[in-house]
Design an enzyme around this catalytic site. Structure first.
Site, PDB file in Angstrom:
ATOM      1  CD  GLN A 147       7.958   7.306  13.411  1.00 27.77           C
ATOM      2  OE1 GLN A 147       9.028   7.903  13.404  1.00 27.77           O
ATOM      3  NE2 GLN A 147       7.463   6.690  12.349  1.00 27.77           N
ATOM      4  CG  LEU A 164       3.247   6.076  -6.052  1.00 26.61           C
ATOM      5  CD1 LEU A 164       3.939   7.193  -6.815  1.00 26.61           C
ATOM      6  CD2 LEU A 164       2.420   5.211  -6.996  1.00 26.61           C
ATOM      7  CD  GLU A 224       3.198   6.350  12.819  1.00 22.56           C
ATOM      8  OE1 GLU A 224       2.378   6.971  13.534  1.00 22.56           O
ATOM      9  OE2 GLU A 224       4.214   5.784  13.270  1.00 22.56           O
ATOM     10  NE  ARG A 225       5.396  12.810   6.365  1.00 25.07           N
ATOM     11  CZ  ARG A 225       5.490  12.973   5.054  1.00 25.07           C
ATOM     12  NH1 ARG A 225       6.161  12.076   4.321  1.00 25.07           N
ATOM     13  NH2 ARG A 225       4.932  13.993   4.448  1.00 25.07           N
ATOM     14  NE  ARG A 226       6.213   5.618   2.738  1.00 21.89           N
ATOM     15  CZ  ARG A 226       7.049   4.612   2.881  1.00 21.89           C
ATOM     16  NH1 ARG A 226       6.856   3.490   2.215  1.00 21.89           N
ATOM     17  NH2 ARG A 226       8.075   4.723   3.699  1.00 21.89           N
ATOM     18  CD  GLU A 249      10.721   5.928   6.612  1.00 21.63           C
ATOM     19  OE1 GLU A 249      10.068   5.619   5.615  1.00 21.63           O
ATOM     20  OE2 GLU A 249      10.281   5.846   7.771  1.00 21.63           O
ATOM     21  NE  ARG A 253      12.118   8.684   3.097  1.00 22.01           N
ATOM     22  CZ  ARG A 253      11.182   7.757   2.957  1.00 22.01           C
ATOM     23  NH1 ARG A 253      10.043   7.896   3.599  1.00 22.01           N
ATOM     24  NH2 ARG A 253      11.378   6.716   2.191  1.00 22.01           N
TER      25      ARG A 253
END
Length: 301
Positions: A52, A75, A96-98, A129, A133
């Site tokens: 990461q 989601l 990883e944030r989710r 990713e 973002r």
């Protein structure tokens, strides 16, 4: 070989192609199948991704996402890969944030998409990713690019194609790694922009200048002027200094040759006695400049 194979498989395919659509067995290699849903796993089965590139996850950053997850759940599935030789253990590839938000929201299970990915592909996806973002600060982004190049032998052209950004963007981002550690910290924290940092790159007093830029709230243009000002110490009247007129001694010429041989680039040393001096490295291509920056960042010069 595995890294090169992963590079050939993944390069240029984009995030969706790397992740894919087909479901995969949700156990580690050689491990018995777990009694879990094909699409969800207990949250404790997941662990962070060592590839990461994002290092900073603040409470404020996760607050809105945690509130959303607490109300509606996760989601979008978290992309994971099985941990070889382990049962019910998965390494997070993307999301990883989710996962962190789900922990903060005290969820028991999270949706996952399990993929069999190489280390190189795992790093590719994590970088794509986050870059797409805008989740990475410039130093994290530079570290990610550098890791692809150092560990998996990517070129700057490869990285540019992978992330969908220009080669000059990749090169300029990588140069941030040549900044002093303190200045890199200012950039990572957001106290200093990448533009400000590039304005003082290579300056002997970069840390002091960075602090002044932050304290005075200088613009990038003002930072550029500040970075050039201490160097404008040419003798009055436009004449050359006496040190510049003196022929170089044998030791200086020998040192120039040794460094030139080591770098493969022309090196010039202007020694001014007790006042110090300057060492100049000439390059012909952007690739050569990038290689110098990389070696400086890794302490290999």
């Amino acid at each position: 070989m595995a890294a090169d194979e992963g590079k050939r498989r993944g390069l240029g395919r984009g995030l969706a192609a790397l992740i894919g659509d087909e479901p995969t067995n949700t156990t580690g290699a050689g491990a018995p199948a777990a009694k879990i849903s094909p699409n969800t796993v207990p949250i404790e089965f997941l662990r962070p991704n060592p590839f990461q590139p994002r290092r900073t996850f603040t409470a404020d950053d996760l607050a809105d996402l945690t509130a959303s997850v607490a109300q509606k759940g996760v989601l979008q599935p978290i992309v994971v890969r099985p941990v070889s030789g382990a049962t019910n253990s998965f390494e997070i590839v993307a999301g990883e944030r989710r996962w962190r938000a789900a922990q903060a929201a005290k969820l028991d299970r999270v949706p996952v998409t399990v993929r069999d990915l190489t280390d190189a592909e795992t790093l590719e996806i994590a970088i794509i990713e986050n870059v797409q973002r805008a989740d990475l600060n410039p130093i994290e982004e530079a570290d990610g690019y550098d890791r692809l190049m150092d560990e998996f032998k990517y070129t700057q052209a490869d990285v540019s194609k992978l992330i969908g950004k220009s080669r000059s963007h990749v090169a300029n981002t990588l140069r941030l790694l040549t900044l002093p550690k303190k200045v890199r910290g200012f950039v990572a924290s957001g106290d200093l922009t990448a533009g400000h940092a590039r304005a003082i790159m290579g300056h002997d007093n970069a840390v002091a200048l960075a602090k002044q830029i932050i304290a005075d709230g200088l613009s990038v243009r003002e930072a550029e002027a500040l970075g050039k000002a201490p160097l404008a110490d040419a003798p009055k009247g436009g004449g050359k200094s006496s040190a510049a007129k003196r022929p170089k001694d044998a030791d200086t010429k020998s040192l120039e040759r040794n460094i030139t041989d080591a770098l493969g680039l022309a090196v010039s040393i202007d020694h001014k006695g007790d006042k110090g001096g300057t060492l100049s490295v000439s390059y012909r291509t952007l690739e050569q400049l990038d290689e110098i920056c990389r070696r400086l960042a890794h302490g290999k010069i």
